[in-house]
Design an enzyme around this catalytic site. Sequence first.
Site, PDB file in Angstrom:
ATOM      1  CG  HIS A 209      -2.047  -0.987   1.090  1.00  0.00           C
ATOM      2  ND1 HIS A 209      -3.217  -0.867   1.781  1.00  0.00           N
ATOM      3  CD2 HIS A 209      -2.185  -2.115   0.334  1.00  0.00           C
ATOM      4  CE1 HIS A 209      -4.034  -1.857   1.472  1.00  0.00           C
ATOM      5  NE2 HIS A 209      -3.420  -2.630   0.597  1.00  0.00           N
ATOM      6  CB  CYS A 240      -6.718  -2.347   4.894  1.00  0.00           C
ATOM      7  SG  CYS A 240      -7.110  -3.641   6.103  1.00  0.00           S
ATOM      8  CG  ASN A 249      -4.116  -2.373  -2.988  1.00  0.00           C
ATOM      9  OD1 ASN A 249      -3.579  -3.058  -2.135  1.00  0.00           O
ATOM     10  ND2 ASN A 249      -5.421  -2.390  -3.197  1.00  0.00           N
TER      11      ASN A 249
END
Length: 306
Positions: A209, A240, A249
Amino acid sequence: MAVLPAHVTIVEVGARDGLQNEERVTTADKVNFINLLSKTGLKHIEAGAFVSPKWVPQMADSQSVITQIERTSGIIYSALTPNKQGLELAIQSGIDHVAIFGSASEGFSQHNINCSVSESLKRFEPVMLLAKQYNIPVRGYLSCVVDCPFEGPTPPEKVASVAREMIDLGCYEVSLGDTIGTGTPLRIATMLESVNQNIPINQLAVHFHDTWGQALANIYQALSMGVSVIDSSTAGLGGCPYADGASGNVATEDVIYLCQGLGIETGIDLNQVAEAGWDICQRLGKLPSSKVSLAIKARQQRLKEQ
Protein backbone atom coordinates in the site's frame (compact mmCIF):
# COMPACT_ATOMS: atom_id res chain seq x y z
CA MET A 1 23.63 -2.59 -10.33
CA ALA A 2 21.06 -5.04 -8.96
CA VAL A 3 20.16 -8.04 -11.12
CA LEU A 4 16.47 -7.58 -11.89
CA PRO A 5 14.02 -10.20 -13.17
CA ALA A 6 13.50 -10.23 -16.94
CA HIS A 7 9.73 -10.64 -16.56
CA VAL A 8 7.27 -9.68 -13.84
CA THR A 9 3.77 -11.05 -13.27
CA ILE A 10 1.29 -8.47 -12.04
CA VAL A 11 -1.63 -9.78 -10.01
CA GLU A 12 -4.43 -7.27 -10.55
CA VAL A 13 -6.42 -6.84 -7.33
CA GLY A 14 -8.44 -3.76 -8.30
CA ALA A 15 -11.74 -5.56 -8.85
CA ARG A 16 -11.61 -7.06 -5.35
CA ASP A 17 -9.25 -5.21 -3.01
CA GLY A 18 -9.78 -2.00 -4.96
CA LEU A 19 -13.57 -2.03 -4.85
CA GLN A 20 -14.36 -3.69 -1.52
CA ASN A 21 -14.80 -0.30 0.20
CA GLU A 22 -16.66 1.45 -2.62
CA GLU A 23 -20.36 1.91 -1.90
CA ARG A 24 -21.31 3.25 -5.34
CA VAL A 25 -20.13 0.32 -7.43
CA THR A 26 -22.66 -1.97 -9.13
CA THR A 27 -22.38 -5.54 -10.38
CA ALA A 28 -22.47 -4.24 -13.95
CA ASP A 29 -19.63 -1.81 -13.14
CA LYS A 30 -17.49 -4.66 -11.82
CA VAL A 31 -18.20 -6.89 -14.80
CA ASN A 32 -17.34 -4.09 -17.22
CA PHE A 33 -14.15 -3.27 -15.29
CA ILE A 34 -12.94 -6.88 -15.36
CA ASN A 35 -13.81 -7.21 -19.05
CA LEU A 36 -11.73 -4.11 -19.82
CA LEU A 37 -8.83 -5.42 -17.72
CA SER A 38 -9.02 -8.75 -19.56
CA LYS A 39 -8.05 -6.96 -22.78
CA THR A 40 -4.87 -5.36 -21.41
CA GLY A 41 -2.48 -8.32 -21.30
CA LEU A 42 -2.93 -8.98 -17.57
CA LYS A 43 -2.61 -12.69 -16.79
CA HIS A 44 -4.05 -12.79 -13.26
CA ILE A 45 -7.15 -10.83 -12.18
CA GLU A 46 -8.65 -11.16 -8.72
CA ALA A 47 -12.36 -10.92 -9.53
CA GLY A 48 -14.11 -11.13 -6.17
CA ALA A 49 -14.30 -12.42 -2.62
CA PHE A 50 -16.60 -15.03 -1.11
CA VAL A 51 -16.68 -13.49 2.34
CA SER A 52 -19.50 -12.68 4.76
CA PRO A 53 -21.72 -9.93 3.30
CA LYS A 54 -22.13 -8.72 6.86
CA TRP A 55 -18.48 -7.68 6.95
CA VAL A 56 -17.84 -6.85 3.29
CA PRO A 57 -21.23 -6.12 1.67
CA GLN A 58 -19.64 -4.84 -1.55
CA MET A 59 -18.42 -8.35 -2.36
CA ALA A 60 -21.83 -10.03 -1.89
CA ASP A 61 -22.32 -10.18 -5.67
CA SER A 62 -19.03 -11.96 -6.42
CA GLN A 63 -20.72 -15.08 -7.78
CA SER A 64 -22.82 -12.96 -10.15
CA VAL A 65 -19.76 -11.02 -11.26
CA ILE A 66 -17.62 -14.08 -11.92
CA THR A 67 -20.34 -15.90 -13.86
CA GLN A 68 -21.07 -12.83 -16.02
CA ILE A 69 -17.57 -11.75 -17.04
CA GLU A 70 -16.24 -12.52 -20.51
CA ARG A 71 -13.42 -14.90 -19.73
CA THR A 72 -10.27 -14.70 -21.81
CA SER A 73 -8.13 -17.76 -22.41
CA GLY A 74 -4.78 -17.61 -20.61
CA ILE A 75 -6.00 -15.37 -17.78
CA ILE A 76 -6.31 -16.65 -14.21
CA TYR A 77 -9.48 -15.36 -12.55
CA SER A 78 -9.20 -15.75 -8.80
CA ALA A 79 -11.19 -14.99 -5.65
CA LEU A 80 -10.69 -14.69 -1.92
CA THR A 81 -12.16 -17.68 -0.02
CA PRO A 82 -11.59 -17.53 3.75
CA ASN A 83 -13.64 -20.63 4.57
CA LYS A 84 -15.04 -23.85 3.09
CA GLN A 85 -18.45 -22.28 2.40
CA GLY A 86 -16.79 -19.49 0.43
CA LEU A 87 -14.71 -21.98 -1.53
CA GLU A 88 -17.80 -24.02 -2.40
CA LEU A 89 -19.44 -20.89 -3.87
CA ALA A 90 -16.23 -20.08 -5.74
CA ILE A 91 -16.15 -23.59 -7.20
CA GLN A 92 -19.77 -23.19 -8.36
CA SER A 93 -18.80 -20.00 -10.19
CA GLY A 94 -15.94 -21.79 -11.97
CA ILE A 95 -13.06 -19.85 -10.41
CA ASP A 96 -9.49 -20.74 -11.50
CA HIS A 97 -7.49 -19.98 -8.34
CA VAL A 98 -8.47 -19.00 -4.81
CA ALA A 99 -6.72 -17.18 -2.00
CA ILE A 100 -6.74 -17.39 1.78
CA PHE A 101 -5.60 -14.58 4.03
CA GLY A 102 -3.81 -14.46 7.35
CA SER A 103 -1.79 -12.02 9.39
CA ALA A 104 1.72 -11.94 10.77
CA SER A 105 0.33 -9.88 13.66
CA GLU A 106 -1.84 -11.28 16.46
CA GLY A 107 -3.57 -7.92 16.97
CA PHE A 108 -4.53 -7.55 13.35
CA SER A 109 -5.70 -11.18 13.16
CA GLN A 110 -8.03 -10.63 16.10
CA HIS A 111 -9.47 -7.40 14.65
CA ASN A 112 -9.68 -8.70 11.08
CA ILE A 113 -10.90 -12.30 11.44
CA ASN A 114 -11.59 -12.55 15.19
CA CYS A 115 -9.08 -15.26 16.02
CA SER A 116 -5.39 -15.81 16.70
CA VAL A 117 -2.85 -16.40 13.94
CA SER A 118 -2.57 -20.11 14.79
CA GLU A 119 -6.37 -20.47 14.90
CA SER A 120 -6.69 -18.77 11.52
CA LEU A 121 -4.26 -21.21 9.95
CA LYS A 122 -6.14 -24.14 11.51
CA ARG A 123 -9.38 -22.82 9.99
CA PHE A 124 -7.82 -22.98 6.53
CA GLU A 125 -7.17 -26.74 6.63
CA PRO A 126 -10.64 -27.75 5.30
CA VAL A 127 -10.33 -25.07 2.61
CA MET A 128 -7.01 -26.50 1.49
CA LEU A 129 -8.36 -30.07 1.47
CA LEU A 130 -11.38 -29.13 -0.67
CA ALA A 131 -9.24 -27.05 -3.04
CA LYS A 132 -6.88 -29.98 -3.47
CA GLN A 133 -9.83 -32.26 -4.21
CA TYR A 134 -10.86 -29.95 -7.08
CA ASN A 135 -7.26 -29.24 -8.19
CA ILE A 136 -7.66 -25.51 -7.49
CA PRO A 137 -4.38 -23.73 -6.69
CA VAL A 138 -4.42 -21.69 -3.48
CA ARG A 139 -2.53 -18.44 -2.91
CA GLY A 140 -1.83 -17.06 0.54
CA TYR A 141 -2.07 -13.41 1.58
CA LEU A 142 -0.10 -12.40 4.64
CA SER A 143 -0.94 -9.01 6.19
CA CYS A 144 1.10 -6.66 8.37
CA VAL A 145 4.52 -7.93 7.29
CA VAL A 146 6.15 -4.63 8.31
CA ASP A 147 3.91 -2.94 10.88
CA CYS A 148 0.59 -3.61 12.58
CA PRO A 149 -1.88 -0.77 13.30
CA PHE A 150 -2.49 -2.29 16.74
CA GLU A 151 0.93 -3.65 17.78
CA GLY A 152 3.56 -1.62 15.94
CA PRO A 153 6.54 -3.26 14.19
CA THR A 154 6.17 -6.91 13.14
CA PRO A 155 9.29 -9.01 13.79
CA PRO A 156 10.67 -10.33 10.46
CA GLU A 157 11.09 -13.79 12.00
CA LYS A 158 7.35 -13.85 12.77
CA VAL A 159 6.59 -13.04 9.14
CA ALA A 160 8.93 -15.82 8.03
CA SER A 161 7.34 -18.31 10.41
CA VAL A 162 3.73 -17.65 9.37
CA ALA A 163 4.64 -17.51 5.67
CA ARG A 164 6.29 -20.92 5.99
CA GLU A 165 3.18 -22.31 7.66
CA MET A 166 1.08 -21.07 4.72
CA ILE A 167 3.40 -22.82 2.27
CA ASP A 168 3.26 -25.98 4.38
CA LEU A 169 -0.55 -25.82 4.30
CA GLY A 170 -0.31 -26.05 0.52
CA CYS A 171 -0.23 -22.46 -0.77
CA TYR A 172 1.75 -22.24 -4.01
CA GLU A 173 2.71 -18.63 -3.26
CA VAL A 174 2.57 -16.16 -0.37
CA SER A 175 1.86 -12.50 -1.04
CA LEU A 176 3.56 -10.35 1.59
CA GLY A 177 1.41 -7.34 2.44
CA ASP A 178 2.52 -4.00 3.86
CA THR A 179 -1.05 -3.37 4.98
CA ILE A 180 -0.64 0.14 6.36
CA GLY A 181 2.04 1.22 3.91
CA THR A 182 4.70 2.21 6.44
CA GLY A 183 7.49 0.08 5.00
CA THR A 184 10.71 1.52 3.61
CA PRO A 185 13.25 -0.28 1.40
CA LEU A 186 15.65 -1.23 4.21
CA ARG A 187 12.85 -2.71 6.32
CA ILE A 188 11.45 -4.53 3.28
CA ALA A 189 14.91 -5.96 2.57
CA THR A 190 15.29 -7.18 6.16
CA MET A 191 11.85 -8.80 6.08
CA LEU A 192 12.42 -10.45 2.69
CA GLU A 193 15.83 -11.78 3.75
CA SER A 194 14.21 -13.42 6.77
CA VAL A 195 11.33 -14.94 4.78
CA ASN A 196 13.65 -16.10 1.99
CA GLN A 197 15.57 -18.22 4.50
CA ASN A 198 12.49 -20.46 4.72
CA ILE A 199 10.83 -19.99 1.31
CA PRO A 200 12.29 -19.78 -2.22
CA ILE A 201 11.99 -16.29 -3.72
CA ASN A 202 9.90 -17.65 -6.60
CA GLN A 203 7.13 -18.50 -4.12
CA LEU A 204 6.93 -14.94 -2.81
CA ALA A 205 4.93 -11.96 -4.06
CA VAL A 206 4.62 -8.43 -2.66
CA HIS A 207 1.48 -6.40 -1.97
CA PHE A 208 2.30 -2.83 -0.97
CA HIS A 209 0.00 0.00 0.00
CA ASP A 210 1.18 3.53 -0.74
CA THR A 211 0.03 5.33 2.43
CA TRP A 212 3.45 6.89 3.05
CA GLY A 213 4.45 7.10 -0.63
CA GLN A 214 6.99 4.28 -0.43
CA ALA A 215 5.33 1.53 -2.47
CA LEU A 216 7.35 1.93 -5.69
CA ALA A 217 10.63 2.23 -3.79
CA ASN A 218 9.72 -0.91 -1.87
CA ILE A 219 8.79 -2.73 -5.07
CA TYR A 220 12.17 -1.82 -6.59
CA GLN A 221 13.85 -3.24 -3.47
CA ALA A 222 11.85 -6.46 -3.81
CA LEU A 223 12.65 -6.71 -7.54
CA SER A 224 16.35 -6.29 -6.80
CA MET A 225 16.10 -9.29 -4.46
CA GLY A 226 14.51 -11.50 -7.10
CA VAL A 227 10.78 -11.09 -6.42
CA SER A 228 8.92 -11.29 -9.73
CA VAL A 229 5.23 -11.23 -8.70
CA ILE A 230 3.64 -7.91 -7.72
CA ASP A 231 0.10 -7.23 -6.57
CA SER A 232 -1.35 -3.90 -7.68
CA SER A 233 -4.66 -2.17 -8.23
CA THR A 234 -5.63 -0.24 -11.35
CA ALA A 235 -6.05 3.49 -10.63
CA GLY A 236 -4.65 2.89 -7.13
CA LEU A 237 -8.07 1.89 -5.86
CA GLY A 238 -8.49 0.24 -2.50
CA GLY A 239 -7.30 0.17 1.06
CA CYS A 240 -7.95 -1.87 4.14
CA PRO A 241 -11.23 -1.52 6.07
CA TYR A 242 -9.52 -2.68 9.27
CA ALA A 243 -6.50 -0.36 9.10
CA ASP A 244 -7.36 3.30 9.64
CA GLY A 245 -5.52 5.64 7.31
CA ALA A 246 -4.38 2.91 4.91
CA SER A 247 -4.63 4.41 1.45
CA GLY A 248 -4.96 2.48 -1.76
CA ASN A 249 -2.79 -0.24 -3.13
CA VAL A 250 0.03 0.79 -5.39
CA ALA A 251 -1.39 1.61 -8.82
CA THR A 252 -0.98 -0.95 -11.59
CA GLU A 253 -0.20 1.84 -14.05
CA ASP A 254 2.68 3.08 -11.86
CA VAL A 255 4.11 -0.42 -11.49
CA ILE A 256 3.99 -1.02 -15.26
CA TYR A 257 5.73 2.29 -15.92
CA LEU A 258 8.44 1.44 -13.37
CA CYS A 259 8.98 -1.96 -14.98
CA GLN A 260 9.16 -0.44 -18.45
CA GLY A 261 11.83 1.97 -17.26
CA LEU A 262 13.81 -0.91 -15.78
CA GLY A 263 13.59 -3.00 -18.96
CA ILE A 264 11.36 -5.59 -17.25
CA GLU A 265 8.71 -7.22 -19.44
CA THR A 266 5.12 -7.32 -18.13
CA GLY A 267 3.19 -8.11 -21.33
CA ILE A 268 0.63 -5.45 -20.37
CA ASP A 269 -0.57 -2.44 -22.37
CA LEU A 270 -0.14 0.57 -20.08
CA ASN A 271 -2.57 2.81 -21.97
CA GLN A 272 -5.32 0.21 -21.93
CA VAL A 273 -4.95 -0.27 -18.17
CA ALA A 274 -5.11 3.50 -17.69
CA GLU A 275 -8.32 3.65 -19.77
CA ALA A 276 -9.88 0.88 -17.66
CA GLY A 277 -8.92 2.85 -14.56
CA TRP A 278 -10.48 6.07 -15.83
CA ASP A 279 -13.66 4.22 -16.76
CA ILE A 280 -14.20 2.69 -13.31
CA CYS A 281 -13.24 5.92 -11.56
CA GLN A 282 -15.81 7.86 -13.58
CA ARG A 283 -18.43 5.35 -12.45
CA LEU A 284 -17.28 5.87 -8.86
CA GLY A 285 -17.23 9.67 -9.18
CA LYS A 286 -13.54 10.04 -8.36
CA LEU A 287 -10.15 10.53 -9.99
CA PRO A 288 -7.49 7.82 -10.25
CA SER A 289 -4.74 8.14 -7.65
CA SER A 290 -2.20 6.77 -10.14
CA LYS A 291 0.30 9.49 -11.02
CA VAL A 292 1.10 7.73 -14.29
CA SER A 293 -2.57 7.56 -15.25
CA LEU A 294 -3.05 11.25 -14.48
CA ALA A 295 0.06 12.09 -16.53
CA ILE A 296 -1.18 10.03 -19.50
CA LYS A 297 -4.53 11.83 -19.41
CA ALA A 298 -2.84 15.24 -19.19
CA ARG A 299 -0.59 14.40 -22.16
CA GLN A 300 -3.60 13.25 -24.19
CA GLN A 301 -5.36 16.51 -23.37
CA ARG A 302 -2.35 18.59 -24.47
CA LEU A 303 -2.17 16.70 -27.78
CA LYS A 304 -5.86 17.37 -28.40
CA GLU A 305 -5.36 21.08 -27.83
CA GLN A 306 -2.42 21.35 -30.24
